[in-house]
Each structure stands twice: as structure tokens, then as C-alpha cells.
Design a protein around this motif. Structure first.
Motif, PDB file in Angstrom:
ATOM      1  N   LYS A 196       7.644  -5.530  13.038  1.00  0.00           N
ATOM      2  CA  LYS A 196       7.092  -6.760  12.463  1.00  0.00           C
ATOM      3  C   LYS A 196       6.066  -6.503  11.363  1.00  0.00           C
ATOM      4  O   LYS A 196       5.960  -7.255  10.406  1.00  0.00           O
ATOM      5  CB  LYS A 196       6.430  -7.593  13.570  1.00  0.00           C
ATOM      6  N   ARG A 197       5.237  -5.469  11.525  1.00  0.00           N
ATOM      7  CA  ARG A 197       4.132  -5.238  10.617  1.00  0.00           C
ATOM      8  C   ARG A 197       4.112  -3.788  10.134  1.00  0.00           C
ATOM      9  O   ARG A 197       4.599  -2.884  10.816  1.00  0.00           O
ATOM     10  CB  ARG A 197       2.792  -5.535  11.304  1.00  0.00           C
ATOM     11  N   SER A 198       3.501  -3.598   8.980  1.00  0.00           N
ATOM     12  CA  SER A 198       3.234  -2.264   8.455  1.00  0.00           C
ATOM     13  C   SER A 198       1.751  -2.142   8.149  1.00  0.00           C
ATOM     14  O   SER A 198       1.206  -2.943   7.375  1.00  0.00           O
ATOM     15  CB  SER A 198       4.035  -1.996   7.178  1.00  0.00           C
ATOM     16  N   LEU A 199       1.106  -1.174   8.766  1.00  0.00           N
ATOM     17  CA  LEU A 199      -0.253  -0.799   8.419  1.00  0.00           C
ATOM     18  C   LEU A 199      -0.166   0.285   7.353  1.00  0.00           C
ATOM     19  O   LEU A 199       0.521   1.299   7.555  1.00  0.00           O
ATOM     20  CB  LEU A 199      -0.994  -0.270   9.651  1.00  0.00           C
ATOM     21  N   LEU A 200      -0.829   0.074   6.217  1.00  0.00           N
ATOM     22  CA  LEU A 200      -0.716   1.002   5.093  1.00  0.00           C
ATOM     23  C   LEU A 200      -2.080   1.532   4.688  1.00  0.00           C
ATOM     24  O   LEU A 200      -3.036   0.764   4.564  1.00  0.00           O
ATOM     25  CB  LEU A 200      -0.086   0.307   3.881  1.00  0.00           C
ATOM     26  N   GLU A 201      -2.155   2.839   4.479  1.00  0.00           N
ATOM     27  CA  GLU A 201      -3.338   3.469   3.898  1.00  0.00           C
ATOM     28  C   GLU A 201      -2.957   4.012   2.534  1.00  0.00           C
ATOM     29  O   GLU A 201      -2.006   4.786   2.411  1.00  0.00           O
ATOM     30  CB  GLU A 201      -3.848   4.602   4.775  1.00  0.00           C
ATOM     31  N   MET A 202      -3.685   3.619   1.489  1.00  0.00           N
ATOM     32  CA  MET A 202      -3.329   3.975   0.121  1.00  0.00           C
ATOM     33  C   MET A 202      -4.508   4.603  -0.599  1.00  0.00           C
ATOM     34  O   MET A 202      -5.671   4.354  -0.271  1.00  0.00           O
ATOM     35  CB  MET A 202      -2.853   2.740  -0.652  1.00  0.00           C
ATOM     36  N   SER A 203      -4.179   5.409  -1.599  1.00  0.00           N
ATOM     37  CA  SER A 203      -5.189   6.006  -2.468  1.00  0.00           C
ATOM     38  C   SER A 203      -4.587   6.191  -3.846  1.00  0.00           C
ATOM     39  O   SER A 203      -3.373   6.041  -4.038  1.00  0.00           O
ATOM     40  CB  SER A 203      -5.674   7.345  -1.907  1.00  0.00           C
ATOM     41  N   PHE A 204      -5.430   6.525  -4.820  1.00  0.00           N
ATOM     42  CA  PHE A 204      -4.927   6.747  -6.169  1.00  0.00           C
ATOM     43  C   PHE A 204      -4.137   8.048  -6.249  1.00  0.00           C
ATOM     44  O   PHE A 204      -4.478   9.047  -5.603  1.00  0.00           O
ATOM     45  CB  PHE A 204      -6.079   6.801  -7.176  1.00  0.00           C
ATOM     46  N   CYS A 205      -3.088   8.025  -7.069  1.00  0.00           N
ATOM     47  CA  CYS A 205      -2.309   9.234  -7.321  1.00  0.00           C
ATOM     48  C   CYS A 205      -3.140  10.220  -8.130  1.00  0.00           C
ATOM     49  O   CYS A 205      -3.854   9.832  -9.055  1.00  0.00           O
ATOM     50  CB  CYS A 205      -1.037   8.906  -8.102  1.00  0.00           C
ATOM     51  N   GLU A 206      -3.023  11.483  -7.789  1.00  0.00           N
ATOM     52  CA  GLU A 206      -3.629  12.527  -8.613  1.00  0.00           C
ATOM     53  C   GLU A 206      -2.717  12.808  -9.798  1.00  0.00           C
ATOM     54  O   GLU A 206      -1.539  12.438  -9.773  1.00  0.00           O
ATOM     55  CB  GLU A 206      -3.842  13.789  -7.773  1.00  0.00           C
ATOM     56  N   PRO A 207      -3.229  13.446 -10.846  1.00  0.00           N
ATOM     57  CA  PRO A 207      -2.364  13.785 -11.983  1.00  0.00           C
ATOM     58  C   PRO A 207      -1.098  14.489 -11.516  1.00  0.00           C
ATOM     59  O   PRO A 207      -1.157  15.445 -10.744  1.00  0.00           O
ATOM     60  CB  PRO A 207      -3.250  14.707 -12.828  1.00  0.00           C
ATOM     61  N   ALA A 208       0.034  13.986 -11.952  1.00  0.00           N
ATOM     62  CA  ALA A 208       1.317  14.454 -11.424  1.00  0.00           C
ATOM     63  C   ALA A 208       1.635  15.883 -11.848  1.00  0.00           C
ATOM     64  O   ALA A 208       1.311  16.308 -12.951  1.00  0.00           O
ATOM     65  CB  ALA A 208       2.429  13.510 -11.898  1.00  0.00           C
TER      66      ALA A 208
END
Length: 245
Positions: A196-208
């Protein structure tokens, strides 16, 4: 969930003036959101009763815990809940809309949390306040993610809970603003029910780099084995808060 005061182990939350009452989603996010980086400044977007901020005040030593609430009645109740808590000196609620707040504030945050409105059905109820709190048009995902990208520190963390069916779209929108998913937990009510749900933890991408691959740490959480019989994982996650856990 009734209008009565909701009692947690270390604090109480009044909710009679808030359209959206305390529910499983908010408590899950408050208990799950990462504080591994020991955040100094936390922002709770769309605070409602203030339960997320209160949970993070209990869990962390963050010196700045700011909340943001657009609805006047919910804002007043959030302020009262903060003042009645053991951490009132660290908690502050702004009465403003997200676009206004993002444009005017110069601060950035180590941790941003949001339990957003995400019911995008076409119908509305007769309760305008509840509609504002509940329907996606009050805070579209695009608007939320764009604001987060401006308010989050470069090494900060953003945590949210959304419907599982919206996960791919949400991740794509975030990716367009250089935010990636580091960790996610998919939530089922019981072992046989749908996610039913998604708990998401996000951060900025580092230089690829050419050899970079975004590996998402993915887990699953089941809440109950049978009605009101909770799984060990759910108990371990929420036992510091629920009185009966």
C-alpha cells in the motif's frame, strides 16, 4: 481515529482542530525517518498536528525543528501541541504555504520530512478543511519535490511516505531535480495484502561517474499477522511511541 487526545509514551497530541487525524502513515514515517547523520536542523512540511516533529524531537538531539502548516486551525493546534511537549524550546511552527516559505526563507535543513496529501481522486467531500489536507492538488508532488530541492542541504536527507502505486512517478520527478532514492521500505497491512505504501529516503546525486549505479536498499514491512496482532518488525519500529507496544 477519534478527535480525542492521542497519548504517546512521552507526549500527547490534541487533534480536534485538524482535518487529518493521527494515523499509521505519520507514525511510520516519524519512526522510520533516518537520523543517522545526527541532523542539526529538521523541517516537517505540512505538519498537521505536529506529530512528525514531536516524534523526531523525541528521537534526535536536533536543535532546530521547524514545521510548516497552511491551515489556520491545524497551525494553532500544532503550536499548542509543541508548547505542551517536553521539547517546546526546540520546536517552531510557521503558518505559511510551501511556495511562500521556500521563497522567503534563507535556511536549509539536514533532514526534511513530509507525509503529503496524496488522494488524487476527482471527487471532493463537503469538508473543505479535510479536502485541503487530503487531496493531492493542495500539494502536488512536483511542487513538493521542487521545494525540497531548494530547502535541503547538499548532504541532507529527505524522507516521505507515498502510495506504492505512485512510487515510480515520484522517483522520476525527484530524479529530474537530482534527487535519488537511497533506501525504501514497502508496507503491507498483512502478509497476503497488496503493498500500500512506500517509505522513501532520498538525497542529492553526487557527480556522476561512468561506473556509478544507484543501488536502492529495499525492504518490506508487514504491519499485522492478524487483526490487532502486530508483527515483530512493526513493534520494534514503533514501540518507543505507542503506549500499548
Amino acid at each position: 481515529m477519534s478527535n480525542q487526545t492521542f497519548k504517546f509514551k512521552q507526549f500527547e497530541v490534541n487533534q480536534d482542530q485538524c482535518a487529518m487525524k493521527i494515523g499509521t502513515d505519520g507514525v511510520l514515517l516519524g519512526a522510520w525517518a533516518s537520523i543517522e547523520k545526527q541532523p542539526f536542523a529538521i523541517l516537517d512540511i505540512g505538519s498537521g498536528t505536529g506529530v512528525l516533529s514531536l516524534m523526531l524531537a523525541q528521537r534526535s538531539s536536533a536543535e532546530v525543528l521547524d514545521a510548516l502548516e497552511i491551515d489556520a486551525m491545524a497551525y494553532e493546534q500544532c503550536v499548542d501541541n509543541f508548547e505542551g511537549s517536553p521539547w517546546g524550546d526546540r520546536l517552531f511552527c510557521y503558518h505559511a504555504d510551501l511556495a511562500e516559505f521556500t521563497e522567503e526563507i534563507d535556511d536549509q535543513y539536514d533532514l526534511i520530512v513530509c507525509n503529503p496529501p496524496f488522494y488524487s481522486e476527482d471527487y471532493k467531500t463537503e469538508n473543505t478543511q479535510r479536502d485541503l489536507a487530503r487531496f493531492q492538488e493542495a500539494m502536488p508532488f512536483e511542487h513538493l519535490i521542487e521545494s525540497v530541492s531548494k530547502l535541503l542541504m547538499k548532504d541532507g536527507v529527505f524522507c516521505t511516505i507515498i502510495p506504492f502505486k505512485e512510487e515510480d512517478q515520484f522517483i522520476a520527478l525527484a530524479s529530474a531535480l537530482n534527487l535519488k532514492v537511497d533506501k525504501r521500505t514497502r508496507v503491507r497491512g498483512t502478509i497476503n495484502s497488496e503493498i500500500k505504501r512506500s517509505l522513501l529516503e532520498m538525497s542529492f546525486c553526487e557527480p556522476a561517474r561512468s561506473d556509478d549505479k544507484n543501488v536502492i536498499n529495499t525492504t518490506e514491512l508487514i504491519i499485522e499477522t492478524t487483526r490487532h496482532n502486530y508483527t515483530e518488525d512493526y513493534i520494534n519500529l514503533t514501540k518507543d511511541f505507542y503506549v500499548k507496544m
